[in-house]
Scaffold this active site. Structure first.
Site, PDB file in Angstrom:
ATOM      1  CG  HIS A 178      -1.987  -1.312   1.210  1.00 48.50           C
ATOM      2  ND1 HIS A 178      -2.315  -1.941   2.384  1.00 48.50           N
ATOM      3  CD2 HIS A 178      -2.621  -1.806   0.326  1.00 48.50           C
ATOM      4  CE1 HIS A 178      -3.080  -2.666   2.047  1.00 48.50           C
ATOM      5  NE2 HIS A 178      -3.866  -2.229   0.867  1.00 48.50           N
ATOM      6  CD  GLU A 223      -1.274   0.414   4.276  1.00 47.85           C
ATOM      7  OE1 GLU A 223      -0.440  -0.501   4.649  1.00 47.85           O
ATOM      8  OE2 GLU A 223      -2.285   1.135   4.745  1.00 47.85           O
ATOM      9  CD  GLU A 267      -2.204  -2.951   9.043  1.00 45.65           C
ATOM     10  OE1 GLU A 267      -1.662  -2.369   9.159  1.00 45.65           O
ATOM     11  OE2 GLU A 267      -2.860  -3.634   8.508  1.00 45.65           O
ATOM     12  CG  HIS A 297      -0.085  -3.998   5.517  1.00 43.62           C
ATOM     13  ND1 HIS A 297      -0.764  -3.616   4.213  1.00 43.62           N
ATOM     14  CD2 HIS A 297       0.735  -4.538   4.907  1.00 43.62           C
ATOM     15  CE1 HIS A 297      -0.872  -4.653   3.578  1.00 43.62           C
ATOM     16  NE2 HIS A 297       0.234  -5.004   4.166  1.00 43.62           N
TER      17      HIS A 297
HETATM   18 ZN   LIG Z   1      -2.371  -1.959   3.953  1.00 46.34          ZN
END
Ligand SMILES: [Zn+2]
Ligand SMILES: *[C@@H]1O[C@H](CO)[C@@H](O)[C@H](O)[C@H]1NC(C)=O
Ligand SMILES: *[C@@H]1O[C@H](CO)[C@@H](O)[C@H](O)[C@H]1NC(C)=O
Ligand SMILES: *[C@@H]1O[C@H](CO)[C@@H](O)[C@H](O)[C@H]1NC(C)=O
Ligand SMILES: *[C@@H]1O[C@H](CO)[C@@H](O)[C@H](O)[C@H]1NC(C)=O
Ligand SMILES: *[C@@H]1O[C@H](CO)[C@@H](O)[C@H](O)[C@H]1NC(C)=O
Ligand SMILES: *[C@@H]1O[C@H](CO)[C@@H](O)[C@H](O)[C@H]1NC(C)=O
Ligand SMILES: *[C@@H]1O[C@H](CO)[C@@H](O)[C@H](O)[C@H]1NC(C)=O
Length: 439
Positions: free
Chosen positions: A92, A95, A281, A199
């Site tokens: 992404h 990110e 994350e 992420h």
């Molecule tokens: Zn992501």
């Protein structure tokens, strides 16, 4: 510009080797755009030519290279017995923290190789692939300090790359994007064993499945791995402090239990790639101020190193025929832990299975012959998994000429139908081998 002068003790063996420089220009804690990222990777590669290999695995929609730097004692190609590890960040594009964490990690490995015994052993026993950005086009249009929007998340064609992979649980008809195809080809080329992808927007380590509520056969290992990452990152382990997400117990979650993801990279790796992957994350804000980067590196440094070491848990080895020749595509099953697509040996007849200590019943099958054996696995303390080779003492036929895809991508669909298709494919493959054998 900071220069990190290495201590005398570290410099002596480097000088002695005669190939490495006295000091390494330290990466600063700022964001690096695609051009700078390329320069940095080329720089690392030219300063450490013997333990790095730099290659591009493909191009983004806008033609940017998808760079991967490999760090290892034998970086140029696979060596039997040395497992392949990977880290991927920035799929992404907005990110951004993982991208810089991976650059810092590369520098840390290179500087400490030959001076820190643990890092030296890790780099000697592991081939480590690092991809700081899977979505460079998205990164280029993202905005610093944009914590929540999805600007830059997608690739140039507007596709979410973490929804773009074939999915065994639910058909995915989205056109495969060039970035996704490059990663799929990469996964099918290297026999990756363990991986993580970075992420932002939350603080949690998430593990498969992402698109099914069923419990994966390796649930114990998956949970252990996610928790190991989290435990070494205090902020993640204590549930994170992101205002917009619930706190996670011990900083981990099953993917689907959080929310279902169709076409995710994590499930693809595990099911089609024989590679265990978790999703990390690592920041509440997707693209936080550069002044926070040093803190993120400090918070994740131990976790990223300790996670890599886990590739040496469990057992590894080869499946060999009566003449000691490696058998490709042998099925290595463990009773009670059968995967959706059967686990198969690679072209060197190798298998690598991450397992917690315990006794397991292995069932290794080549054509219609099986070897069944109970094996006890202990905790590895030496960054090299227990080695065990399976020898077929009698004639097995020769499946080495079959294609190597573990469970063909065209078989994507419901898991039950996939298993059926896998079996049919196995049967057809067996006929083909028998036919080849009669030539
Ligand atoms: Zn992501
Ligand atoms: C970090 O390094 C880049 C490239 O060398 C340089 O342009 C930038 O000004 C530096 N940033 C800081 C905060 O030192
Ligand atoms: C190396 O690893 C061992 C075992 O995990 C640990 O006790 C030791 O402190 C580490 N050494 C360094 C220099 O980090
Ligand atoms: C071993 O695997 C083969 C092929 O899948 C199967 O036919 C056989 O029943 C298995 N044996 C045991 C003891 O699980
Ligand atoms: C299976 O095994 C039997 C006897 O062990 C052998 O005669 C037969 O040819 C084998 N079939 C295949 C498909 O390998
Ligand atoms: C493996 O262990 C189980 C449980 O102790 C036992 O029932 C089985 O016979 C063993 N199998 C082999 C092949 O030794
Ligand atoms: C490392 O540890 C494993 C598991 O304890 C053991 O099987 C293996 O022989 C050891 N390797 C070396 C090189 O000591
Ligand atoms: C999955 O299963 C459902 C119902 O069992 C079926 O309608 C659907 O076509 C299947 N999808 C695929 C891709 O096989």
């Amino acid at each position: 510009m900071m220069l990190r002068i290495m201590g005398v003790t570290a410099a002596v063996p480097l000088v002695w080797l005669g190939v490495l420089p006295f000091y390494v220009q330290s990466l600063n804690f700022s964001y690096h755009n695609s051009g700078q990222l390329e320069t940095i990777l080329k720089d690392f590669n030219s300063k450490y030519p013997t333990i790095t290999h730099l290659h591009s695995i493909g191009k983004s929609v806008e033609g940017r290279d998808l760079w991967v730097l490999i760090v290892g004692k034998y970086p140029n190609k696979h060596t039997v017995g040395i497992p392949e590890f990977k880290y991927v960040a920035n799929m992404h594009g907005n990110e951004a923290v993982g991208r810089e964490i991976l650059l810092q990690l590369i520098e840390y490995l290179l500087i400490n190789y030959q001076s820190d015994a643990n890092i030296t052993q890790l780099v000697t026993n592991t081939r480590i692939h690092i991809m700081p950005s899977m979505n460079p086009d998205g990164f280029e249009i993202s905005f610093l300090s944009d914590c929540y929007s999805s600007n830059g998340r997608f690739n140039k064609n507007g596709f979410d790359l973490n929804r773009n992979f074939p999915d065994v649980f639910e058909e995915n008809t989205d056109p495969t994007q060039p970035e996704t195809q490059a990663v799929m080809d990469w996964i099918q080329t290297e026999s990756f064993v363990l991986s993580a992808n970075f992420h932002g927007g939350a603080m949690v380590a998430s593990y498969p499945y992402d698109n099914s509520y069923t419990t994966p056969p390796d649930n114990d290992v998956l949970k252990y791995l996610a928790e190991l990452y989290s435990k070494n990152n205090n902020k993640m382990y204590s549930g994170g402090d992101c205002s917009d997400t619930i706190g996670f117990s011990n900083g981990i979650t099953n993917g689907a239990a959080w929310y279902k993801v169709r076409g995710g990279m994590q499930d693809y790796n595990y099911i089609y790639g024989q590679c265990i992957e978790i999703t990390l994350e690592v920041s509440c804000c997707k693209y936080p101020e550069a002044s926070t980067l040093q803190g993120f590196w400090n918070d994740n440094k131990v976790s990223v190193i300790e996670y890599m070491k886990q590739i040496h848990m469990g057992i590894k080895g080869q499946v060999l025929d009566m003449h000691g020749i490696p058998i490709q595509n042998a099925i290595v099953d463990i009773q009670g832990r059968q995967r959706i697509c059967p686990y198969r040996t690679n072209k060197n007849g190798e298998y690598y299975l991450l397992l917690l200590p315990g006794t397991y019943t292995f069932n290794v099958t080549v054509l219609n012959k099986s070897l069944v054996q109970n094996i006890t696995i202990q905790k590895s303390l030496n960054l090299s998994a227990m080695t065990y080779n399976f020898h077929f003492g009698e004639k097995t036929g020769n499946p080495t000429q079959t294609t190597s895809e573990p469970c063909s991508l065209h078989e994507a669909g419901n898991s039950s139908s996939t298993i059926q298709v896998c079996l049919v494919t196995l049967f057809l493959r067996t006929l083909l081998v028998l036919w080849l054998h009669t030539l």
